[in-house]
Design a protein around this motif. Structure first.
Motif, short mmCIF file in Angstrom:
data_model
loop_
_atom_site.label_atom_id
_atom_site.label_comp_id
_atom_site.label_asym_id
_atom_site.label_seq_id
_atom_site.Cartn_x
_atom_site.Cartn_y
_atom_site.Cartn_z
N ILE A 70 0.87 -1.20 0.00
CA ILE A 70 0.02 -0.14 -0.15
C ILE A 70 0.83 1.10 0.02
CG2 ILE A 70 -0.20 0.05 2.53
CD1 ILE A 70 -3.25 0.68 1.81
N SER A 95 -8.18 -2.82 3.95
CA SER A 95 -8.07 -1.19 3.38
C SER A 95 -8.97 -0.86 2.22
CB SER A 95 -6.76 -1.39 2.46
OG SER A 95 -6.37 -0.17 1.98
N ASP A 99 -11.33 2.47 2.95
CA ASP A 99 -11.30 3.33 1.86
C ASP A 99 -12.85 3.83 1.33
OD1 ASP A 99 -8.75 3.33 2.17
OD2 ASP A 99 -8.28 2.52 0.07
#
Length: 131
Positions: A70, A95, A99
């Motif tokens: 990432i 993630s 997000d």
């Protein structure tokens, strides 16, 4: 000729997944495979990554076939390897969920944005470093 390792880089925003898609002893064949549109889109879920052509499926437990990382600073116009952090499959899924504030459905599409042809397996080397 040395064995050629073919990897495809998939991404969504600051999340990157590098996938080993094959090997060849001929560089010209390796380039043909790497440029193939069959690796342009893949679908990620909690347990597997399936390429759009459905011929290649990478399972979560096949840790010698992929790596996630990432980008820590998306504001940069030019990033280096130092701008990335290696993460696990579960962290990558989390993630994506974070997000989008939980507004996501799986399987989730990832698009290719690079390929590499190397004389060593970068994914296997990555796994050795992680152990």
């Amino acid at each position: 000729m040395e064995k050629q390792y073919i990897t495809i880089g998939l991404h969504d925003g600051h999340l990157e997944m590098q996938v080993l898609v094959g090997t060849r002893n001929n560089k010209k064949e390796a380039e043909s495979i790497a440029r193939s549109p069959r690796y342009h889109i893949a679908y990620l879920d909690n347990e597997k990554l399936k390429f759009k052509n459905k011929n290649l499926v990478i399972r979560k437990e096949q840790t010698d076939q992929y790596q996630f990382r990432i980008c820590l600073d998306e504001s940069k116009t030019h990033v280096t390897d130092d701008d990335y952090k290696d993460i696990s499959w579960d962290e990558a899924i989390q993630s994506l969920i974070d997000d989008r504030d939980g507004n996501i459905s799986f399987p989730f599409p990832l698009e290719s944005y690079y390929y590499s042809i190397l004389e060593y397996n970068p994914v296997a080397d990555f796994q050795k470093v992680q152990i």
